[in-house]
Every structure is written in C-alpha cells, then in structure tokens.
Design a protein around this motif. Structure first.
Motif, PDB file in Angstrom:
ATOM      1  N   GLU A  83       0.830  -1.204   0.000  1.00 29.87           N
ATOM      2  CA  GLU A  83       0.000   0.000   0.000  1.00 29.87           C
ATOM      3  C   GLU A  83       0.864   1.254   0.000  1.00 29.87           C
ATOM      4  O   GLU A  83       0.574   2.237  -0.687  1.00 29.87           O
ATOM      5  CB  GLU A  83      -0.919  -0.009   1.222  1.00 29.87           C
ATOM      6  CG  GLU A  83      -2.003   1.065   1.208  1.00 29.87           C
ATOM      7  CD  GLU A  83      -3.114   0.777   0.224  1.00 29.87           C
ATOM      8  OE1 GLU A  83      -4.064   1.573   0.160  1.00 29.87           O
ATOM      9  OE2 GLU A  83      -3.049  -0.250  -0.499  1.00 29.87           O
ATOM     10  N   LEU A  84       1.962   1.225   0.772  1.00 25.25           N
ATOM     11  CA  LEU A  84       2.890   2.362   0.769  1.00 25.25           C
ATOM     12  C   LEU A  84       3.510   2.541  -0.603  1.00 25.25           C
ATOM     13  O   LEU A  84       3.665   3.665  -1.092  1.00 25.25           O
ATOM     14  CB  LEU A  84       3.981   2.155   1.822  1.00 25.25           C
ATOM     15  CG  LEU A  84       3.577   2.350   3.284  1.00 25.25           C
ATOM     16  CD1 LEU A  84       4.735   1.977   4.210  1.00 25.25           C
ATOM     17  CD2 LEU A  84       3.153   3.790   3.528  1.00 25.25           C
ATOM     18  N   TRP A  85       3.881   1.429  -1.244  1.00 28.89           N
ATOM     19  CA  TRP A  85       4.461   1.523  -2.586  1.00 28.89           C
ATOM     20  C   TRP A  85       3.452   2.107  -3.569  1.00 28.89           C
ATOM     21  O   TRP A  85       3.804   2.891  -4.451  1.00 28.89           O
ATOM     22  CB  TRP A  85       4.919   0.145  -3.062  1.00 28.89           C
ATOM     23  CG  TRP A  85       6.333  -0.155  -2.667  1.00 28.89           C
ATOM     24  CD1 TRP A  85       6.757  -1.063  -1.747  1.00 28.89           C
ATOM     25  CD2 TRP A  85       7.511   0.465  -3.175  1.00 28.89           C
ATOM     26  NE1 TRP A  85       8.114  -1.025  -1.641  1.00 28.89           N
ATOM     27  CE2 TRP A  85       8.609  -0.107  -2.521  1.00 28.89           C
ATOM     28  CE3 TRP A  85       7.737   1.454  -4.123  1.00 28.89           C
ATOM     29  CZ2 TRP A  85       9.917   0.279  -2.773  1.00 28.89           C
ATOM     30  CZ3 TRP A  85       9.048   1.847  -4.386  1.00 28.89           C
ATOM     31  CH2 TRP A  85      10.117   1.260  -3.718  1.00 28.89           C
ATOM     32  N   ASN A  86       2.195   1.719  -3.435  1.00 23.15           N
ATOM     33  CA  ASN A  86       1.161   2.274  -4.309  1.00 23.15           C
ATOM     34  C   ASN A  86       1.080   3.786  -4.174  1.00 23.15           C
ATOM     35  O   ASN A  86       0.974   4.512  -5.168  1.00 23.15           O
ATOM     36  CB  ASN A  86      -0.202   1.654  -3.974  1.00 23.15           C
ATOM     37  CG  ASN A  86      -0.404   0.311  -4.637  1.00 23.15           C
ATOM     38  OD1 ASN A  86       0.188   0.025  -5.670  1.00 23.15           O
ATOM     39  ND2 ASN A  86      -1.231  -0.530  -4.038  1.00 23.15           N
ATOM     40  N   ILE A  87       1.143   4.269  -2.928  1.00 26.24           N
ATOM     41  CA  ILE A  87       1.064   5.714  -2.691  1.00 26.24           C
ATOM     42  C   ILE A  87       2.266   6.420  -3.300  1.00 26.24           C
ATOM     43  O   ILE A  87       2.141   7.464  -3.941  1.00 26.24           O
ATOM     44  CB  ILE A  87       0.983   5.997  -1.184  1.00 26.24           C
ATOM     45  CG1 ILE A  87      -0.322   5.437  -0.610  1.00 26.24           C
ATOM     46  CG2 ILE A  87       1.082   7.493  -0.904  1.00 26.24           C
ATOM     47  CD1 ILE A  87      -0.402   5.480   0.899  1.00 26.24           C
ATOM     48  N   LEU A  95      -5.721  11.582 -11.145  1.00 26.75           N
ATOM     49  CA  LEU A  95      -6.784  12.230 -10.385  1.00 26.75           C
ATOM     50  C   LEU A  95      -7.209  13.544 -11.014  1.00 26.75           C
ATOM     51  O   LEU A  95      -8.392  13.804 -11.203  1.00 26.75           O
ATOM     52  CB  LEU A  95      -6.326  12.468  -8.946  1.00 26.75           C
ATOM     53  CG  LEU A  95      -5.897  11.230  -8.158  1.00 26.75           C
ATOM     54  CD1 LEU A  95      -5.350  11.636  -6.800  1.00 26.75           C
ATOM     55  CD2 LEU A  95      -7.069  10.287  -7.997  1.00 26.75           C
ATOM     56  N   SER A  96      -6.245  14.383 -11.305  1.00 30.36           N
ATOM     57  CA  SER A  96      -6.554  15.683 -11.902  1.00 30.36           C
ATOM     58  C   SER A  96      -5.370  16.137 -12.722  1.00 30.36           C
ATOM     59  O   SER A  96      -4.242  15.675 -12.528  1.00 30.36           O
ATOM     60  CB  SER A  96      -6.869  16.720 -10.814  1.00 30.36           C
ATOM     61  OG  SER A  96      -5.737  16.924  -9.979  1.00 30.36           O
ATOM     62  N   SER A 183      -6.568   3.454 -11.050  1.00 31.24           N
ATOM     63  CA  SER A 183      -5.717   2.285 -10.877  1.00 31.24           C
ATOM     64  C   SER A 183      -5.556   2.018  -9.381  1.00 31.24           C
ATOM     65  O   SER A 183      -5.828   2.891  -8.549  1.00 31.24           O
ATOM     66  CB  SER A 183      -4.350   2.539 -11.517  1.00 31.24           C
ATOM     67  OG  SER A 183      -3.652   3.545 -10.789  1.00 31.24           O
ATOM     68  N   PRO A 184      -5.095   0.829  -8.995  1.00 29.65           N
ATOM     69  CA  PRO A 184      -4.885   0.553  -7.564  1.00 29.65           C
ATOM     70  C   PRO A 184      -3.959   1.562  -6.895  1.00 29.65           C
ATOM     71  O   PRO A 184      -4.187   1.946  -5.745  1.00 29.65           O
ATOM     72  CB  PRO A 184      -4.280  -0.849  -7.572  1.00 29.65           C
ATOM     73  CG  PRO A 184      -4.828  -1.482  -8.813  1.00 29.65           C
ATOM     74  CD  PRO A 184      -4.871  -0.372  -9.826  1.00 29.65           C
TER      75      PRO A 184
END
Length: 269
Positions: A83-87, A95-96, A183-184
C-alpha cells in the motif's frame, strides 16, 4: 561474556521517564518528540534523546520490540508495504490535471470568435425575440446576427499555433478524472473530494510521508544524510532498487531490514 551482558541489559531497570521514552519512540520514531512526550525538558530533549537511544537497556528493548513486530503475519506486512508503494508510485495525473485547450479564436473562420452550437441557437432565439418586439412596437429592426468565426467550438481541439489571440498557448482548463476508474496505485493515493468556494479540491495522502516510511523500512536513513542534507538522490535510488524496480522485478518487502533508528528521522534542524 557477551551473553551475560545481553542478559544484564534485558534485566536492567529503567526509570519511569526512560520507560515512557522508549514506548513513545516506538509510536512515531521521532526521538526528540518521544523525549518531550515522556516528560523531558523541551530545551534538552534532543540531547537527551540521543543519549537515551544509546542506553544499553533501551537499545535492548527496542531490538526485542522490533523482533516482536517482525513476527506479525508476513501476508499482512506485505499488504501494508504494498500500500505504501502504491502511494509512492501513484501518478497524481490520474486524479486531476491541467490541460491547455483551444481558445475561442483558435479555429474560428479568419480566427474570429467561434460559437458552440448551443450558444448559437440561444443567440438566434434571442434575436428572433428582439425582432418580434421591434415589429410589435414598430421600432427599428435589430441588425442581422453575425456568426463571426462560425459555429462548432470544441475545447478539446489543440490550440492553433498561429492564433493571434492566444498565440498558440490556448487556455488553461483544470480537469478531474472519474475516480471510479482509478488504478490501484491512484486509489491508494486518493482520499476524497472537497467542495470549496474556489471549486473542487482533490484530497490525497502525503506521498513524501509514504516514501519516508519506506526508506525507514528498508534501512536507507543514515545519520550523516540527515545532518548534512546529502545522499537523498542515492537513497531514493537504493529505495527503488530494494523493491526490485531497477531490474524490473516485483515489488516485495524485505523481511530482514530491521535496522535500529539512531536519530530523529522527523526532526528538522
């Protein structure tokens, strides 16, 4: 002899302040803040923290605590690291984004103002109303409508390089993507949307904070880097290599990182 010293460190009694320090330190790994929260004077907290981290009994307890933490399910641990890697790796552009689109004059006839179909239909309706009113009151009829650059303005077309109005720069247009199709990685980064007086505000998690946690996890923080402000580029390179990105390998946590922190990771000089 070494075993006897380790047993002595384990059995050593800590003062209430020392006990409070190491327990608070395991919450956020900020030694100076932990010292303050434990009850040490803010004026001497940084010096006290440095000494406390070198205290044999505290170092022993921290090492034991880290061993206990590493006994957490590897599956759960991997999920957290992933999850940290995803962030960290998420593309905020999902997103924008800020787009440059054509202005009203870019693609109009002779670079004159160009209408959208709905605008032109509204203009015709208003003109017909004015003509009817003029006829009813026997007033002078309004002049015919001037389509200027024509009808068909499409802001999605790229700016015209020879446009005399925007000179090829177009106009700025903020764009917000549909968060249902993220995406994830972008989903992990995304927190929500807030409506403000200036419009929508995309709320996200702190990528820098997630990167810092990963660097600490892989043991890439060194005291000289923090004090001298050097080694950041190299540390980031090592961080990526540690996850297997450099060779195109999979992202997976290293269960053997376990390096004790020896300073104030979050402190600023």
């Amino acid at each position: 002899m070494a075993r006897a010293r380790a047993d002595s460190d384990s059995a050593a009694e800590l003062t209430p302040l020392q006990e409070a320090f190491w327990r608070r330190y395991t919450v956020h790994f900020n030694a100076t803040q932990a010292a303050i929260e434990a009850g040490y004077s803010p004026k001497t907290a940084k010096q006290q923290a440095s000494q406390l981290l070198q205290h044999p009994a505290i170092a022993h307890r921290l090492a034991a605590w880290r061993r206990d933490v590493r006994e957490v399910s590897e599956k759960d641990r991997a999920l957290l690291i992933n999850e940290l890697w995803n962030i960290v790796l998420a593309d905020a552009g999902e997103l924008s984004e800020l787009r440059r689109v054509s202005c009203r004059y870019c693609h109009g006839i002779d670079h004159q103002y160009q209408y959208t179909p709905r605008e032109w239909a509204a203009a015709e309706q208003q003109h017909a109303k004015e003509c009817a009113e003029a006829l009813a009151t026997k007033a002078e009829q309004p002049p015919p409508l001037n389509p200027q650059g024509g009808v068909g303005y499409n802001p999605k077309r790229p700016p015209a390089t020879d446009c005399p109005e925007c000179h090829g720069d177009g106009i700025e247009q903020p764009f917000y993507h549909d968060t249902r199709t993220l995406s994830p990685a972008a989903r992990a980064l995304f927190v929500g949307v807030k409506t403000t007086k200036d419009g929508l505000e995309i709320k996200t998690l702190d990528k820098a904070a997630a990167q810092e946690k990963l660097m600490r996890h892989y043991g890439l923080y060194e005291q000289d880097n923090r004090q001298q402000g050097g080694g950041l580029v190299e540390s980031v390179r090592e961080l990526i290599q540690a996850a297997g990105l450099a060779s195109g390998g999979p992202l997976r946590p290293d269960p053997g990182n376990g390096r004790p922190d020896d300073g104030d990771d979050d402190e600023e000089d």
